[in-house]
Structure formats: C-alpha cells, structure tokens
Scaffold this active site. Structure first.
Site, short mmCIF file in Angstrom:
data_model
loop_
_atom_site.label_atom_id
_atom_site.label_comp_id
_atom_site.label_asym_id
_atom_site.label_seq_id
_atom_site.Cartn_x
_atom_site.Cartn_y
_atom_site.Cartn_z
N LYS A 51 2.98 2.32 5.14
CA LYS A 51 1.56 2.08 4.84
C LYS A 51 1.26 0.59 4.99
O LYS A 51 2.08 -0.26 4.60
CB LYS A 51 1.27 2.56 3.42
CG LYS A 51 -0.20 2.55 3.03
CD LYS A 51 -0.35 3.16 1.63
CE LYS A 51 -1.82 3.20 1.19
NZ LYS A 51 -1.96 3.73 -0.18
N SER A 85 -5.33 7.16 -0.53
CA SER A 85 -5.49 6.17 0.51
C SER A 85 -4.34 6.15 1.53
O SER A 85 -4.43 5.43 2.51
CB SER A 85 -5.63 4.79 -0.12
OG SER A 85 -4.52 4.50 -0.92
N SER A 133 -2.92 8.37 -4.55
CA SER A 133 -2.98 8.08 -3.11
C SER A 133 -1.80 8.50 -2.25
O SER A 133 -1.87 8.33 -1.04
CB SER A 133 -3.19 6.57 -2.92
OG SER A 133 -4.48 6.23 -3.37
#
Lengths: 494, 104, 480
Positions: free
Chosen positions: A85, A160, A184
């Site tokens: 990420k 996210s 997330s």
C-alpha cells in the site's frame, strides 16, 4: 510458469518451489508484472497499482536467486512478489499515500515490516492505490482515480487498502500489504473476496507506516488464503525499538496448528464463539445474513459452541471513531507543509501562502474535511466535550470486549460489512460512507485483532465474514479462520 | 454545538488550509452534519471511566543515549524542495523583524 | 516616581538544554556547532512514517534537575503534543508535557540585598527543542537548520513570587549555578542552552489581585532580563497612572535600544490543541529508580559553600568566588588538600589562576597547571625554596611550558637557598667583608639589617632566601 499457475499458487507453495529452484524468482516477478499489465490495461483497468519498477524488481529477484544458489535457502517467502500500500515506506519506489502533496517523494528509509518481509525473500513489485492518506472506505479518494473491483469493474474495491485487495483478488500478487485504522484492510478484503487481517494494536511495528491516527493504525496483510496471511503475520510481527507502541508480547507460531486442524474432524471443539447481536441488526442485508448463518452452522459442525453475546456500546463506535481519528490525523498531517519534502507551491509569495496553498492544493476534499473536523474537536473549548469524551467512550467499547472475552468466549463471528461492494460514485454523503465501517471500527478502537475471510457471494459479489479475538489472540483467530476456510471450501467463493 | 462560518474560518487558519469562501457554506453544512451524529456521546455516562485510577504499568520504552542515529539511505537534498549550503530554505517570514521572532 | 506606587510581580519560565549525547526522541547527535542539517534523521526531520523513542539519559538528567530544585517527581507523567506551525518545527507539533508534567512543587532559596527569600517552582517538564531559523542569511529567504530540532529540554516554571528585577537576577544566577553543579546542562545564555521568558505585571502596593501580565522574550543575558523587567514594569506603571489598561501581549526585548516592542505574531492564533502524545506511552518512574537518582545528586552549591568554608576556614567573601563553578571548587579543594595550605591555595586560585583564566579564555579544566602542580609550587614557596615574587614567575612559566614547579624554578634559577649552612657561610663572608657595619648591627643598630641582607643577597647571586637571612642575622645579633 504460466500466468494461471502463478495466479493460483499460494505464497507458501510458490516460496517452496522457488526455494527449491524449481521455479525462479525472475519467473514469478515476470508473471506478476504480466498479470498487472493485463488487469491494468484499457478502459476497465483496475487501476490498482500506482508505482512499480520492473527492472528494480528483476534485480531483486536476481539477487535472491544468487543467494539461493549460494546458501541453498531464500527465506520463507523466497521470491514471492508482494504489493505494498502506498502509505508504507519502501526504498526505490515512491511513497505518496495517493496524494498530490507527496507526489514523487521517495523515502530514504524503509518500514520495519518491509525489512522483515525482504529478509524472508519477498520481492516488492509495486505500490498500490488507496484512499488518500488512508481516509476513505472505497479508494475513490485517491488523487489517481479509483481502483476497480475485479469482480465487477463498475464497483468499488472498498478502502482504504483497495489497491492491495484488488491486487490479490486479481492474481497480481499472492500477498499484499494494507493498513487499518477503521477497517481499511478487512472491508476491501470483504468487497474483493480475499482474506484481510488487522493485527492487535502494537503487534506489527508502525515504523515506516505514514501515520493517519496513531492510536489506531496497524499494517495488515491481504492474501488469497488464511495460511498465507498467517505466514505474513508471523514474519512481520514483533517488537521494534523504533516504535514505542509496538508490543514486547512474544509472537506466536500461528501456523503450527494448521496441520492438525486439517486432519481433525472437530478442530474447534472446546472453543466458544460469540455472535454479537449488535452486528446483526434487523435491516442487515438478507443475503449477507444467510451467508453468516451458513458460516455459523459450519463453525458448530467444526465443534465450536456458538452463543449470543452483547457488545452494547457498538452503536457509539462510529461517532467515537470519527472524533478520535480525524483529531489525531489533523496533527499527524501537519508535517505536510511544503518545507522539507513533497509538493511545494510555486505560486506562494510568503511562508503563510506556502503552507496554505501547498496544503490546499495538495490535499483532496476528504482529507481537508477530516483535518478541519479534527482541528475543531481538539480546539479550545471543544477538547473536553469531543476528544476527551470520545476517548472515555472508547474505553467503554474496549470494556465490552473485555467482558465478553473474559467470560470464556474465545472469538467472535460477525459479518465484515453491511453491504457488498457498492457502485463507484454510489455514495456521496460523507457520513453514509463512514457507516460502511460500522462492523469493523470497534476492533480498531479496542485494539483487538480481527480478520475478514470470504464466506460466499451475493449476486456474484463477495461477502466477508469477520473473526475477532482478544488482544494478542491471533492464534485463536487463525484457528477459527483456517478451520472455517477448509470447511466452506469452494463455497466461500460462490 | 453548531459550527459557524467563523468557526470554519478559524479552524482552517489553525490548520493552515486556505478555504474558498464559496466552499464555506458546503463545509459548514457537512461538518454540522457529521458533528450532529456525535452529540449522542454527550449522553453517555462515563463517570466510571473518569474515576478509574490512571495507573499504567508499562512505561514508555527508552533508548540508550549512545544508540546511534537512524540512517537515511538518501541525503536531505534528494527530497527537500530547496536546499542551499546545507540549509533548508523557505520564504522569509513576512511578519519577521529580528531573528528571535518565532511562534512560542 | 510612579513605580513606587506599584509592586512588580515576576514569574520566570526557563528553558534548559540537557547535556545528552543524542536527541530526545532519536539517536542523532545533540552536539552544538555542526554543519547545518548534518545531525538529522527521518525522525527529527519528521519524514512520513517516523516515530519518536525516548532517550533514557534525558529522563535521568531532567529528573535529577527537578529533584535538586526541591520538586516532587511525579511517578506518572504524560507527553503531549503542542500543535503549531513554524518552519523550524518539522512535525507541526512539539512533543512536550501538559497537564501531567515530570515534576512539581519545588523551591529555590535566593539571596538579595534585602536578605534571603524562597521562590516557588510550579513545575518542571520535559520537551524537545525546535530547529533554528536564520532570517538574515540569504535575502528574501529564511534558512532552516534542524540540527537542534529534537534536542532535549526541560522547562522550569516559577511561581510569580519575584518582586524585583534583582530577585529575578538572583533566581536566575542561583538556578544556573545549581544546574551547572548537577552537570545536566552547559547553561549558557550566549550559546542558547539556557533561555528565559519573563512574565511581569504591576499592581498597586497593597493590592492582592494580580495585574494583567505581559510576556517579555528575547533577552540574551541575565542583566538583560533585569533591564527588560525594569523597562516593562515602568511602562506598565506609566499606563496605569494614566488610567489605561495593560493589554496582555508578548514583547520582544531589544538590548541595543533598551526597549521592548510588541511582537507581531497575533494573539488568539496560539490555540495549541494539546492532547496526549499517542506515539509514546506514559513515563512511569519506579520508586527504586527515583531513589537511585536522588542518591546520585552531587553536592549542591549551598552545601558545598558551607562545607568548603568550614573545612578550609574560608571567609564568606572568598567562598563565593571559589565555588562559583563546581570545577573551580574542585580545583581549589584538590590544591588545598595536596598542598596542605588552604589559605595559600585560596589566594593563588583567586589571584594568579583566575587571572590566567581571564587572559586566556580557557576553562579551569583546560588550564595546564593542575592542582597537583600548583600544590607543589605552593609548597616550594612555603618552604622558602622560592620567594613569593619568584613564585609568580614560576607559575607563568608552568602555564607556558607545562613543566612542573621544581623544574621550572631550577631551570630558571629561581630557587632560593634556604639551607642554613650555606646561608651561614655567606653571612660569615659578608661579616668578614663588612666588619664595621657588622659590628654596629650586632651592637644594636637594627636599621643596618637591611643593608647586610642586601650584601648577602648580592653575594648569593640573588638566591638566598631573604626571609631566612633576616632570621639568621637577627639570631646572631641576639647572641647566636
């Protein structure tokens, strides 16, 4: 090794084959890049990857192969391509948190979690798309456009950590890293039909994870199966002298129990699993309810005793979260000021302008909204009523878990999300978007470990089942997940 | 507690965010909407938590004085927007009069 | 004078840099004077993802300081973020302590022309320093050096107990001396390891209520603090006399102009939005550790002055000078012990040694002549092997060459002869050569003693110990 081989191999199996020089790390990296190219092409591009460097990855692969040739071993994740990420610091690739304010920023140091994975032979093939600064539940808040759900490209991946979830779901990598603050990792894992884990707060070092809400943030792995996720957890977990909030609790060997589970007809006998009523409201999507009931039946058949429990302060979780998280974020994001790194406004004629223009141009609307909200709830006159009060209610939420787990319950089972993946652009009201975290947020607030795993499909879209365990109870959590996964078999993806 | 336009202007200033006046209405409405949901917290009885003694057992971990710095694998100049003779440069403060003028 | 109608009320906030090797929250060097930004890392540069980890030495030094100032160490203290924007504050917040500081309720005894007084210390807390902003190095730009960013500080906050600039000066001097004795800081205002912010208000004499206070900053010496306080007090008194109100403001002292002017930064923009630092756990101090630190506190100035005065019979005028720093006191005591002559040691230290320090700018620890060396010189003079005047020359050579006293005296022919038989020989010769003067002296003309001593000195080439010669001549006259 062809593309479909690669997409179906677990990380554990792939590492074993690379370690045995049966397949090369270069092959694996090539296959990953090939797959990324194909899902990133055209109108229906999943838009899951923000930054990647094929040459760099191939050099890492070659280095690993040389190491294997010399020393005979390459680590527990030898040659396994992983995606990271974009809010986790890596060397050689940018870390931008999908924000314009960090455009082009390459970190001069690497996150502890990445260092540990590399030590075991993993190869970072790219940085994945995300909601800007991890603020969002759909990956629509990215400065680089939304990621798309591999199961239906008109729908969100969730957020996210949407890019990472899509990377695993679409076969680009067997393991990806995401981060959790309010769900997330678990929510996109549920939306994309993969496994996603949030460790106990403090289990994995935050050194190198760009801070959103310091008292909630954790790095977490996403994978196609429980075994791979557990392996990544074992490797990354453990105390770090660079993170004062990392725990000195010893790291369990989560996977040791898996062999015996596989051969045991009632692997969960002796375990008590709680089903909290607050997570099964009357208006819960009936398709999701049915799948949860099916999983609960499976848990019973595996020998677990399933009982109803209460977590009465659950309805307060969203307000509590949306005071604490933005408050901490407003402070954590003050360092993005155009002075030492990242975007610096060219138009600014004064220092005041430098700050204001850089930050206003650099941050997207959701980040701006949360910084304003966070600043407000910390400001003079409001601190006691909002931030301080929220922290106290948070303590009540934590006590709820303590009461249930202290009463002999080993783990909880709930749905991960109230809905399946919604259409891109389908939710515009911010508070409505916040509500998609309703089943995940309590675990972040209490700091307990939780994970999502695929438990079936509704109208072809993946549904996730959530397992929550007590603090540092990852072993119990993985036990339940592994057994359930085996029991559901291919039904988990149908 | 209703958020006013002035509140948003004030908070934007504290956070060094330039907010367009035409966005202000929208932001005020959004923030009020969000904060409206938070009012439920005011009703929650947290007396027990207040009274519970704050008695942490673990002290914050400490580092030895001579443990050595965290290495950077690329120098400051590789990521800083403006560097000269080793200094990081920004526009001179408009309100500045002498070298001591700083925020507290 | 309008100031006579009002009483000055002063509180002081003193920031002290702790003398650790590394910074408060990262392992970068805390040293002074390096090239800009070389002592930086992801943590003190506030790069994304970097986290603070507390320096145990900073805790030790801060705790020692707090205890020496009579404070109670709080078993649990909490770090907090103080949020504001400034280019040399990389994180956009400073890690400090807010409502649960390291220590509280201390006191400091000061002495002024009006006598002794106790000044209360409200609290001592730990925090990190910001970097440096240089506004005049490059036109139109501000140059930022973050070497200092993250260096550990303690903030010492006094009660508003001071009533004059003299008291404030005494407080600062006493405080600095204690901190110096503790060796927790260089406590130099010039170098910036000690900084003072003053809060001052005026109220009509006899009034209990405090007046509105202003904050005065930017003083760079203790006398500057005194002058700034007098200036600001006078200004406030003049306002009050005109029936005007004092506004709560921050003023910056201009030492060159001798005035304080209002700082341009706006009031109200200082909402620091303090909240507990989530990247650190609370600081919990164990009882046993507190006891260890307490036991490790060295002799403090008040105790040292008393002991040295008693042990070495030093007068109160001299004691201040001899104990102004612990290093000088160590030097004096070591010299006194090794020479066995505290009085002479005191004279030499306050005289030649101090003069040498002033002339060279060296610190006492850097002085070439060490206590053992000085003690040797003192013994030579006491034993009559070197005259006092010659001794000064010997000292000067010792400073230059680093050679020991006896060697210098020998090399430079400064040794006196104090050997009685040699002296007697010369006296005999002189008497033989000057029979008239000798006879007259022995029969009672005392004033000829000087002349005869002079002859002996010449005969000995200046080496005879004149004191001893005088004694021997006198005993001859008395019938020896």
């Amino acid at each position: 090794m062809n593309a479909s081989d690669f997409a179906s191999l677990s990380a554990v199996a792939l590492a074993a084959r690379i370690g045995a020089a049966d397949v090369t790390a270069t092959d694996a990296v090539d296959a990953s890049f090939e797959r990324a190219r194909s899902v990133g092409a055209g109108e229906d591009s999943l838009n899951l990857m923000l930054w990647s460097d094929r040459d760099l990855a191939l050099r890492d692969a070659a280095g690993l192969e040389a190491g294997i040739a010399k020393a005979g071993k390459g680590g527990r994740l030898a040659g396994v391509p992983i995606a990271v990420k974009d809010n986790i610091a890596t060397l050689g690739l940018p870390t931008t948190c999908a924000s314009k304010i960090l455009a082009g920023y390459v970190s001069p140091y690497e996150a502890t979690a990445i260092v540990r994975l590399r030590e075991q032979g993993a190869i970072v093939v790219g940085k994945t798309n995300m909601d800007e600064f991890a603020m969002g539940s759909s990956t629509e808040n990215s400065a680089y456009g939304p990621a798309r759900n591999p199961h239906d490209v008109r729908r969100v991946t969730g957020g996210s950590s949407g890019g990472s979830a899509a990377a695993v779901a679409s076969g680009v990598v067997p393991i990806a890293l995401g981060s959790e603050t309010g769900g997330s990792v678990r929510q996109p894992a549920a939306f994309c039909g993969v496994v996603g884990v949030k460790p106990t707060y403090g289990r994995i070092s935050r050194h190198g994870l760009v801070a959103f809400a310091s008292s909630l943030d954790q790095i977490g792995p996403l994978a196609r199966n429980v075994d791979d996720a557990a392996l990544a957890m074992e490797i990354m977990s453990g105390e770090d002298p660079f993170d004062s909030t990392s725990s000195s609790q010893p790291v369990g060997a989560y996977r040791d129990q898996f062999m015996s589970i596989a051969t045991n007809p009632a692997p969960l006998s002796g375990m008590k699993i709680g089903v909290p009523e607050e997570f099964f409201p009357e208006n819960l999507d009936p398709g999701i309810r049915t799948l949860c009931e099916r999983s609960v039946d499976a848990l019973k058949s595996l020998g677990a005793k399933v009982i109803d429990v209460k977590l009465p302060h659950t309805p307060l979780a969203i307000p509590v979260y949306y005071i604490i998280a933005p408050a901490e974020a407003s402070s954590n994001l003050a360092r993005f000021d155009g002075v030492r790194y990242g975007l610096r406004s060219e138009e600014a004629k004064s220092l005041r302008d430098l700050y204001a223009i850089t930050r206003s141009k650099g941050f997207g609307p959701e980040v701006t909204r949360r910084i304003l909200l966070g600043t407000y709830v910390l400001s003079a006159g409001y601190y006691d009523a909002y931030y301080r009060k929220a922290q106290m209610v948070r303590a009540l939420i934590t006590r709820d878990f303590g009461a249930v787990f202290g009463d002999g319950v080993d783990a909880l089972f709930t749905p991960t999300t109230p809905t399946t993946a919604f259409p891109i652009g389908g939710i515009t009201d911010p508070y409505e978007m916040y509500l998609s975290d309703i089943f995940t947020v309590t675990a972040n607030l209490a700091g307990v470990p939780a994970m999502s795993m695929p438990i079936g499909r509704v109208a072809g879209l993946p549904v996730g089942g959530q397992i929550i365990a007590p603090h540092f109870g990852e072993a119990a959590m993985f036990r339940v997940a592994y057994a359930l996964e085996a029991s559901l078999g291919p039904e988990a993806h149908q | 507690m209703a958020v006013t336009h002035d509140d948003v202007r004030h908070v934007a200033e504290l956070a060094r965010l330039a907010v367009d006046e035409d966005r202000l209405d929208h932001l005020v409405a959004e923030l009020n909407g969000i904060l409206g949901h938070m009012d439920a917290l005011g009703q929650v009885d947290t007396k027990e938590i207040e009274l519970a003694a704050f008695a942490p057992s673990d002290s914050t971990p400490v580092r030895a004085d001579s443990s050595g710095p965290l290495k950077m694998l690329a120098p400051l100049a590789s990521f800083a927007p403006s560097v000269k003779d080793g200094f990081i440069l920004v526009h001179r403060l408009a309100s500045h009069e002498d070298s001591s003028d700083r925020a507290p | 004078m309008s100031t006579d109608r009002y009483e000055m009320v002063v509180g002081l906030e003193v920031h002290v840099q702790l003398k650790t090797k590394s910074k408060a929250f990262c392992g970068c060097s805390a040293d002074f004077g390096a090239a800009p930004n070389v002592n930086t890392c992801p943590i003190c540069l506030a790069l994304p993802g970097a986290l603070p980890v507390l320096n145990e030495k900073a805790v030790e030094l801060a705790s020692r300081a707090a205890l020496a100032l009579g404070c109670t160490l709080n078993k649990v203290s909490v770090f907090a973020r103080k949020n504001y924007f400034y280019p040399d504050l990389p994180k956009g917040y400073q890690i400090s302590q807010f409502d649960q500081p390291l220590a509280s309720n201390g006191k400091l005894r000061i002495e002024t022309s009006k006598g002794e007084k106790t000044i209360g210390i409200t609290r001592v807390h730990m925090e990190e320093d910001a970097g440096k902003s240089l506004h005049d190095r490059y036109p139109g730009e501000t140059a930022i050096d973050l070497n200092r960013s993250g260096v550990p500080l303690i903030e010492i906050v006094s009660e508003p107990d001071m009533r004059s600039s003299e008291e404030a000066g005494a407080y600062l001097r006493t405080l600095r001396q204690i901190l110096h004795y503790l060796r927790v800081s260089d406590v130099s205002m010039e170098e910036g390891s000690l900084r003072v912010d003053a809060n001052v208000s005026a109220r009509p004499v006899g009034q209990k209520e405090l007046g509105t206070k202003t904050e005065v900053k930017n003083m760079n010496s203790f006398s500057g603090v005194e002058r700034a306080l007098d200036y600001e007090f006078a200004r406030q008194c003049a306002l009050l006399d005109r029936g005007e109100k004092v506004s709560q403001q921050t003023l910056l002292w201009d030492a060159n102009k001798g005035e304080a002017r209002v700082s341009r930064s706006k009031e109200g923009s200082h909402d620091y939005r303090y909240f507990p630092e989530p990247d650190l756990l609370p600081l919990v101090l164990a009882e046993s550790w507190i006891n260890e630190i307490t036991a490790s506190i060295p002799e403090l100035p008040a105790d040292r002055k008393k002991r040295v005065a008693d042990e070495y019979k030093i007068s109160s005028d001299e004691i201040e000078q001899l104990t102004v720093t612990p290093e000088l006191a160590d030097y004096f005591e070591s010299t006194a012990r090794q020479s066995g002559d505290p009085k002479a040691s005191a004279n030499w230290v306050m005289g030649e040694v101090q003069a040498a320090l002033n002339a060279s700018g060296l610190s006492i620890d850097e002085l070439r002549v060490r206590p053992a060396d000085l003690a040797q010189l003192i013994k030579l003079v006491r034993d009559g092997l070197v005259s006092h005047a010659a001794g000064k020359k010997v000292f000067a050579s010792m400073l230059e060459t680093g050679k020991p006293a006896a060697q210098v005296a020998h090399d430079e022919s400064l040794l006196q002869v104090g050997d009685d038989s040699a002296l007697a020989g010369w006296i005999d010769e002189v008497i033989a050569e000057h029979p008239e003067e000798a006879k007259r002296y022995i029969s009672g003309e005392k004033k000829l003693q000087g002349v005869l001593v002079g002859f002996v000195m010449r005969k000995s080439g200046g080496k005879a110990d004149p004191k001893r010669v005088n004694q021997l001549l006198m005993s001859r006259a008395d019938g020896g």
